[in-house]
Design an enzyme around this catalytic site. Structure first.
Site, PDB file in Angstrom:
ATOM      1  N   GLY A  17      36.510  27.578  50.815  1.00 31.90           N
ATOM      2  CA  GLY A  17      37.070  28.541  50.029  1.00 31.90           C
ATOM      3  C   GLY A  17      38.259  28.073  49.325  1.00 31.90           C
ATOM      4  O   GLY A  17      38.900  29.030  48.712  1.00 31.90           O
ATOM      5  N   GLY A  19      38.331  26.109  46.600  1.00 31.82           N
ATOM      6  CA  GLY A  19      38.267  25.854  45.295  1.00 31.82           C
ATOM      7  C   GLY A  19      37.263  24.668  44.882  1.00 31.82           C
ATOM      8  O   GLY A  19      37.686  23.913  43.775  1.00 31.82           O
ATOM      9  N   ILE A  22      35.311  25.119  41.672  1.00 30.91           N
ATOM     10  CA  ILE A  22      36.218  25.076  40.504  1.00 30.91           C
ATOM     11  C   ILE A  22      36.631  23.768  40.259  1.00 30.91           C
ATOM     12  O   ILE A  22      36.877  23.402  39.014  1.00 30.91           O
ATOM     13  CB  ILE A  22      37.441  26.260  40.581  1.00 30.91           C
ATOM     14  CG1 ILE A  22      36.939  27.558  40.792  1.00 30.91           C
ATOM     15  CG2 ILE A  22      38.370  25.929  39.258  1.00 30.91           C
ATOM     16  CD1 ILE A  22      36.455  28.052  39.622  1.00 30.91           C
ATOM     17  N   ASP A  74      28.552  28.884  42.620  1.00 31.72           N
ATOM     18  CA  ASP A  74      29.254  27.876  41.878  1.00 31.72           C
ATOM     19  C   ASP A  74      28.510  27.370  40.804  1.00 31.72           C
ATOM     20  O   ASP A  74      29.033  26.831  39.905  1.00 31.72           O
ATOM     21  CB  ASP A  74      29.465  26.603  43.059  1.00 31.72           C
ATOM     22  CG  ASP A  74      30.375  26.894  43.808  1.00 31.72           C
ATOM     23  OD1 ASP A  74      31.526  27.334  43.403  1.00 31.72           O
ATOM     24  OD2 ASP A  74      30.773  26.488  44.939  1.00 31.72           O
ATOM     25  N   GLN A 195      44.551  14.791  57.790  1.00 31.71           N
ATOM     26  CA  GLN A 195      44.498  13.671  58.209  1.00 31.71           C
ATOM     27  C   GLN A 195      43.254  13.592  58.999  1.00 31.71           C
ATOM     28  O   GLN A 195      42.345  12.576  58.923  1.00 31.71           O
ATOM     29  CB  GLN A 195      45.689  13.223  59.045  1.00 31.71           C
ATOM     30  CG  GLN A 195      46.877  13.213  58.524  1.00 31.71           C
ATOM     31  CD  GLN A 195      48.044  12.712  59.290  1.00 31.71           C
ATOM     32  OE1 GLN A 195      47.844  12.100  60.390  1.00 31.71           O
ATOM     33  NE2 GLN A 195      49.327  13.359  59.079  1.00 31.71           N
ATOM     34  N   LYS A 226      53.107  10.066  53.296  1.00 29.11           N
ATOM     35  CA  LYS A 226      52.805  10.044  54.639  1.00 29.11           C
ATOM     36  C   LYS A 226      51.172   9.959  54.441  1.00 29.11           C
ATOM     37  O   LYS A 226      50.435   9.176  55.282  1.00 29.11           O
ATOM     38  CB  LYS A 226      53.233  11.303  55.420  1.00 29.11           C
ATOM     39  CG  LYS A 226      53.018  11.355  56.698  1.00 29.11           C
ATOM     40  CD  LYS A 226      53.585  12.700  57.148  1.00 29.11           C
ATOM     41  CE  LYS A 226      53.421  12.922  58.794  1.00 29.11           C
ATOM     42  NZ  LYS A 226      54.122  14.103  58.989  1.00 29.11           N
ATOM     43  N   CYS A 392      21.062  46.248  35.055  1.00 28.58           N
ATOM     44  CA  CYS A 392      19.988  46.284  36.341  1.00 28.58           C
ATOM     45  C   CYS A 392      19.941  47.407  36.953  1.00 28.58           C
ATOM     46  O   CYS A 392      19.318  48.698  36.514  1.00 28.58           O
ATOM     47  CB  CYS A 392      20.086  45.025  37.068  1.00 28.58           C
ATOM     48  SG  CYS A 392      18.446  44.578  37.667  1.00 28.58           S
ATOM     49  N   HIS A 525      20.423  41.014  33.481  1.00 31.69           N
ATOM     50  CA  HIS A 525      21.877  40.638  33.781  1.00 31.69           C
ATOM     51  C   HIS A 525      22.715  39.821  32.819  1.00 31.69           C
ATOM     52  O   HIS A 525      22.856  38.629  32.663  1.00 31.69           O
ATOM     53  CB  HIS A 525      21.802  39.872  35.120  1.00 31.69           C
ATOM     54  CG  HIS A 525      21.584  40.665  36.193  1.00 31.69           C
ATOM     55  ND1 HIS A 525      22.250  41.445  36.887  1.00 31.69           N
ATOM     56  CD2 HIS A 525      20.153  40.814  36.783  1.00 31.69           C
ATOM     57  CE1 HIS A 525      21.759  41.927  38.041  1.00 31.69           C
ATOM     58  NE2 HIS A 525      20.301  41.539  37.932  1.00 31.69           N
ATOM     59  N   GLU A 527      25.608  39.291  32.280  1.00 31.78           N
ATOM     60  CA  GLU A 527      26.802  38.603  32.893  1.00 31.78           C
ATOM     61  C   GLU A 527      26.732  37.278  33.109  1.00 31.78           C
ATOM     62  O   GLU A 527      27.646  36.382  33.344  1.00 31.78           O
ATOM     63  CB  GLU A 527      27.302  39.190  34.267  1.00 31.78           C
ATOM     64  CG  GLU A 527      26.203  39.190  35.336  1.00 31.78           C
ATOM     65  CD  GLU A 527      25.499  40.307  35.417  1.00 31.78           C
ATOM     66  OE1 GLU A 527      25.107  40.961  34.429  1.00 31.78           O
ATOM     67  OE2 GLU A 527      24.914  40.762  36.629  1.00 31.78           O
TER      68      GLU A 527
HETATM   69  N1  GLN Z   1      16.890  46.887  42.964  1.00 34.08           N
HETATM   70  C1  GLN Z   1      16.519  46.863  41.631  1.00 34.08           C
HETATM   71  C2  GLN Z   1      15.141  46.140  41.413  1.00 34.08           C
HETATM   72  O1  GLN Z   1      14.826  45.400  42.120  1.00 34.08           O
HETATM   73  C3  GLN Z   1      17.519  46.186  40.835  1.00 34.08           C
HETATM   74  C4  GLN Z   1      17.905  44.947  40.936  1.00 34.08           C
HETATM   75  C5  GLN Z   1      19.161  44.488  40.660  1.00 34.08           C
HETATM   76  O2  GLN Z   1      20.110  45.420  40.427  1.00 34.08           O
HETATM   77  N2  GLN Z   1      19.362  43.336  40.226  1.00 34.08           N
HETATM   78  O3  GLN Z   1      14.547  46.496  40.427  1.00 34.08           O
END
Ligand code: GLN
Length: 552
Positions: A17, A19, A22, A74, A195, A226, A392, A525, A527
């Site tokens: 954790g 990094g 990164i 990651d 070390q 060192k 979603c 998604h 994102e």
């Molecule tokens: N649980 C919901 C589904 O399976 C939404 C899944 C999610 O948000 N990734 O459709």
């Protein structure tokens, strides 16, 4: 081993954790900006075949690749920093490696030989690493071994790394990311744990080429000397990597420390000079993280925050990153608050506090906990015209809320929460029924990149700058908008502005601009496709609406 491909292993010392991911991503970015073709492999030591069956509070975010592989967060860092699109060859777990070896044995793939943990497991690991390099035609493959040295779990992966080094010493190098604590009472940075970590790595037959010394503060000359003497390392290959406010500064700090040149020299990588045009783009992007003047306040309503007594937002990493990129692109600093959906079930009065925020995001989720709270939040956002982005589960919540409060279907629900509802506005997908009946949960959701067609003139189409064309986005779900309710929902004003190319699956739902400044949900998604230098169009549109909302 192909002559030109170089392999850089990134391993961790003392604690996890700090990094490694990164670090691996930043090294990749630095090398990529030297004109090299870079790819990355993440190794996770767990037995699970993938991260898909793990609880988010256990594992953090499950990052979905375009081919549908359910992986570790990651992988998201690699894709974002290096602008890559990775696939399942770039990800492996102990479970995956053993499964391949066992299947091969069952198929007589070992031709009657006694199949052994060593060397057969490391040999399979090596084959996978090389395959990732070959498929990407990579000059450099960066391999991050999860966890820290000294754990039982990752010994066989270190063994694979050692064997690769033996086979081609000049083409394999090791970067160790270790932690140097500064215990409060002592007030001084201690080198001893590092070390020990290096000695442990030595016991695996590996000597690190570079040590990245992570700590709250800079590593001073005295401690560097060192470590150099005691750990058998060249002084100038020990690099101070203190905590920073923004992870986007890390590649810049590494470059200041000449890490790119050092790696190229050690591994014999022939590269171009740093490409200043793309490097400046990164520099400009990284600057935004320090601009604190103009803010945009976003509430993320989730439920996977608690681990023991600690709160972590790891489960929503890509969502946070996507919000940041789109805010930075509009010269805003995002102030992101983590709110627990369950709270709105128990304390409905809390809803009013949501007015403080410029926008609300309800991200993905599973199961019934917090659903009623989420529905209250969605209603509040709709009625109070607060920009809302549902991802979603967040879109499914929008549909349920609309069905309950606008269509008047009081028991509207998703089958995931209430299998006895008479108004199952969100239902299990046809293709999923068989999986659920047979308890086949692993890797069986609708996963990965699928196309959707946008409705011309819609909020979504405008956001994508695309008058009715196609988009490609990543998915992870089992449930969908029930086709039986689509007409009623549309008649009541909801617009399905993104549909699968056959028109059967609802991919985006929205309210038109004259009814709400921004009320949009996606079955996919977005994102996962937001990148620092290429923020996601839907997040851009959402943040723009949030900024407008703030002005009011
Ligand atoms: N649980 C919901 C589904 O399976 C939404 C899944 C999610 O948000 N990734 O459709």
């Amino acid at each position: 081993m192909s002559k030109q491909t170089k392999y850089i292993f990134v391993v961790g010392g003392v604690i996890s954790g700090v990094g490694k991911g990164i670090t691996a991503s930043s090294i990749g970015l630095i090398l990529k900006n030297r004109g090299l073709n870079v790819t990355a492999v993440k190794i996770d030591a767990y037995i699970n075949i993938d991260a898909g069956t793990m609880n988010p509070t256990e594992h953090g975010e499950v990052f979905v690749l375009s081919d549908g592989d359910e992986t570790d967060q990651d992988m998201g860092n690699y894709e974002r920093f290096m602008e890559l699109s990775l696939t399942r060859v770039n990800y492996m777990t102990t479970g995956r490696v053993y499964q391949t070896v066992i299947n091969k044995e069952r198929n007589l793939g070992y031709k009657g030989k006694n199949v052994q943990v060593v060397p057969d497991i490391p040999l399979e690991v090596i084959e996978r690493i090389k395959k990732a390099g070959t498929l990407a035609k990579a000059d450099v493959v960066i391999i991050e071994i999860g966890g820290t040295v000294g754990e039982y779990e990752n010994i066989l992966f270190l063994e694979a790394a050692r064997m690769m080094k033996l086979e081609s010493p000049k083409d394999v190098i090791f970067v160790m990311v270790s932690y140097l604590p500064t215990p409060g009472k002592l007030g001084e940075m201690k080198t001893k744990p590092t070390q020990h970590a290096i000695r442990t790595l030595n016991a695996s037959g590996i000597q690190p080429d570079i040590l990245l010394a992570r700590g709250e503060t800079k590593l001073d000359e005295k401690r560097k000397e060192k470590l150099s003497i005691l750990c058998n390392m060249f002084y100038d290959r020990i690099i101070s990597a203190p905590d920073v406010d923004s992870i986007y500064d890390i590649p810049l700090n590494f470059e200041n420390e000449k890490l790119g040149d050092k790696i190229c020299a050690i591994a014999g990588i022939v590269s171009k000079k740093l490409d200043t045009v793309s490097w400046n783009k990164w520099k400009n992007f990284a600057k935004h993280a320090h601009n604190g003047k103009d803010t945009v306040k976003i509430a993320v309503i989730g439920k996977y925050f608690e681990t023991g007594d600690f709160m972590l937002a790891d489960s929503y990493l890509s969502v946070i990153e996507a919000i940041k990129y789109s805010s930075y692109a509009q010269n805003r600093k995002p102030i992101i608050s983590w709110l627990n959906s369950v709270d709105y079930e128990n304390h409905p009065a809390k809803l009013k506090e949501l007015k403080k925020y410029d926008g609300i995001v309800v991200p993905g989720g599973f199961g019934s906990r917090g659903v009623e709270g989420n529905l209250k939040v969605v209603k509040f956002a709709r009625e109070n015209k607060i920009p809302y982005l549902g991802l979603c589960y967040g879109m499914q919540m929008m549909i349920i809320e609309y069905a309950r409060n606008i269509l008047g279907l009081k028991d509207a629900n998703t089958r995931e929460v209430n299998p006895n509802s008479k108004n199952m506005v969100i239902d299990v997908m046809e293709s999923q029924k068989e999986h659920l009946k047979n308890n086949l949960y692993g890797g069986s959701m609708r996963l990965g990149a699928y196309k959707a067609v946008l409705a011309p003139g819609s909020v979504a189409a405008k956001a994508y700058g695309n008058a009715g064309g196609e988009i490609l986005e990543r998915h992870r779900h089992r449930y969908e908008v029930n086709p039986a309710f689509i007409m009623d929902l549309e008649r009541a004003g909801l617009i399905f502005s993104g549909k699968s190319p056959d028109g059967k699956l609802m991919e985006i739902a929205e309210l038109p601009k004259n009814k709400h400044p921004f009320f949009l949900g996606t079955q996919f998604h977005p994102e996962f496709l937001a990148h620092p230098l290429n923020p996601h169009p839907l997040f851009n549109a959402f943040i723009k609406a949030c900024i407008n909302n703030k002005k009011k």
